[in-house]
Design a protein around this motif. Sequence first.
Motif, PDB file in Angstrom:
ATOM      1  N   CYS A  80      39.963  47.132  41.458  1.00  0.00           N
ATOM      2  CA  CYS A  80      39.246  46.501  40.362  1.00  0.00           C
ATOM      3  C   CYS A  80      37.779  46.922  40.382  1.00  0.00           C
ATOM      4  CB  CYS A  80      39.364  44.984  40.518  1.00  0.00           C
ATOM      5  SG  CYS A  80      38.424  44.017  39.327  1.00  0.00           S
ATOM      6  N   ASP A  87      39.510  44.799  34.001  1.00  0.00           N
ATOM      7  CA  ASP A  87      39.910  44.847  35.413  1.00  0.00           C
ATOM      8  C   ASP A  87      39.860  43.451  36.029  1.00  0.00           C
ATOM      9  OD1 ASP A  87      40.161  47.596  35.206  1.00  0.00           O
ATOM     10  OD2 ASP A  87      38.686  48.059  36.771  1.00  0.00           O
ATOM     11  N   ALA A  91      42.929  41.328  37.550  1.00  0.00           N
ATOM     12  CA  ALA A  91      42.912  40.848  38.934  1.00  0.00           C
ATOM     13  C   ALA A  91      43.199  39.352  38.975  1.00  0.00           C
ATOM     14  CB  ALA A  91      41.563  41.165  39.581  1.00  0.00           C
TER      15      ALA A  91
END
Length: 104
Positions: A80, A87, A91
């Motif tokens: 990430c 991202d 996550a």
Amino acid sequence: MLISVGIKQNLKMEQELATFNLQDKVIVVTGATGILGKAFIKGLSAANAQVVIIGRNEEVGLARESEIRAKGKEALFVKCDVLIKGDLLGARDLVMQKWGRIDG
């Protein structure tokens, strides 16, 4: 003499960690593939946290996840870039899917 002092300091730290318990806590560490991140995830794992390793270096992140799991602890590496919103959301979704919460 220096050796015995070092041993005493290590024993004291182990005793303090024994009282600092993060059992069943899901802790996210950003920058966990860096130098400081390594120390953070090591300490959190020693305190029994479920560690989420966030970083851009997949090779290092997977190795750190494997090291923690080899000790019988729980860890998840997520590649990430924290500067990319997508991202971060991805996550978060992976962590929530695995553990259902984020405690820290």
